[in-house]
Design a protein around this motif. Structure first.
Motif, PDB file in Angstrom:
ATOM      1  N   MET A   1       0.842  -1.176   0.000  1.00 35.22           N
ATOM      2  CA  MET A   1       0.000   0.000   0.000  1.00 35.22           C
ATOM      3  C   MET A   1       0.888   1.241   0.000  1.00 35.22           C
ATOM      4  O   MET A   1       1.927   1.281   0.646  1.00 35.22           O
ATOM      5  N   THR A   2       0.462   2.255  -0.718  1.00 34.02           N
ATOM      6  CA  THR A   2       1.174   3.525  -0.774  1.00 34.02           C
ATOM      7  C   THR A   2       0.653   4.441   0.324  1.00 34.02           C
ATOM      8  O   THR A   2      -0.554   4.555   0.519  1.00 34.02           O
ATOM      9  N   THR A   3       1.566   5.083   1.025  1.00 36.11           N
ATOM     10  CA  THR A   3       1.210   6.040   2.071  1.00 36.11           C
ATOM     11  C   THR A   3       1.639   7.431   1.618  1.00 36.11           C
ATOM     12  O   THR A   3       2.775   7.623   1.192  1.00 36.11           O
ATOM     13  N   VAL A   4       0.720   8.388   1.722  1.00 33.25           N
ATOM     14  CA  VAL A   4       0.971   9.766   1.304  1.00 33.25           C
ATOM     15  C   VAL A   4       0.833  10.679   2.511  1.00 33.25           C
ATOM     16  O   VAL A   4      -0.162  10.622   3.226  1.00 33.25           O
ATOM     17  N   ARG A   5       1.847  11.517   2.737  1.00 30.05           N
ATOM     18  CA  ARG A   5       1.802  12.541   3.782  1.00 30.05           C
ATOM     19  C   ARG A   5       2.306  13.847   3.178  1.00 30.05           C
ATOM     20  O   ARG A   5       3.219  13.839   2.363  1.00 30.05           O
ATOM     21  N   PHE A   6       1.724  14.935   3.594  1.00 31.74           N
ATOM     22  CA  PHE A   6       2.222  16.238   3.182  1.00 31.74           C
ATOM     23  C   PHE A   6       2.957  16.860   4.353  1.00 31.74           C
ATOM     24  O   PHE A   6       2.667  16.575   5.516  1.00 31.74           O
ATOM     25  N   LEU A   7       3.952  17.678   4.042  1.00 33.81           N
ATOM     26  CA  LEU A   7       4.840  18.261   5.047  1.00 33.81           C
ATOM     27  C   LEU A   7       4.552  19.746   5.198  1.00 33.81           C
ATOM     28  O   LEU A   7       4.263  20.433   4.218  1.00 33.81           O
ATOM     29  N   ALA A   8       4.646  20.228   6.426  1.00 27.91           N
ATOM     30  CA  ALA A   8       4.437  21.651   6.704  1.00 27.91           C
ATOM     31  C   ALA A   8       5.460  22.113   7.722  1.00 27.91           C
ATOM     32  O   ALA A   8       5.869  21.358   8.602  1.00 27.91           O
TER      33      ALA A   8
END
Length: 110
Positions: A1-8
């Motif tokens: 499974m692909t995991t996507v997170r955005f960074l801030a």
């Protein structure tokens, strides 16, 4: 499974991290297509940010991992990141067995 997170960071959205494979095995045609769609979108975003917009980014690419952290994101880069986020969110809704995406962001210190 692909995991996507955005960074801030303190200024806001500054990058993304994608890990894993969307396919369960070599026979998982849908998973391979989803993986290709995610990879293509991620590379387009990274290339647009660095080569078209001209912002500097720390980029890590390894087997099943891509992390892009923009040093000082311009307004154009934030727009690209928002577009990528919208695109990957739509993919995750359509292919929820292949992509984990919670819509949140991870605070980064570096």
């Amino acid at each position: 499974m692909t995991t996507v997170r955005f960074l801030a960071d303190r200024q806001g959205l500054c990058g993304f991290a994608i890990s894993g494979h969307s396919s369960f095995d070599g026979d998982d045609e849908e998973g391979r297509l989803v993986c290709a769609a995610v990879s293509s979108a991620a590379y387009m975003a990274a290339n647009t940010i660095t080569e078209v917009v001209g912002d500097k980014a720390d980029i890590t690419i390894d087997d099943a991992v891509m992390r892009v952290k923009v040093v000082c994101p311009s307004a154009a880069t934030v727009t690209v990141l928002k577009g990528l986020r919208l695109h990957l969110q739509a993919l995750s809704e359509q292919y929820d067995k292949h992509i984990t995406f919670d819509g949140g962001v991870t605070d980064v210190k570096d």
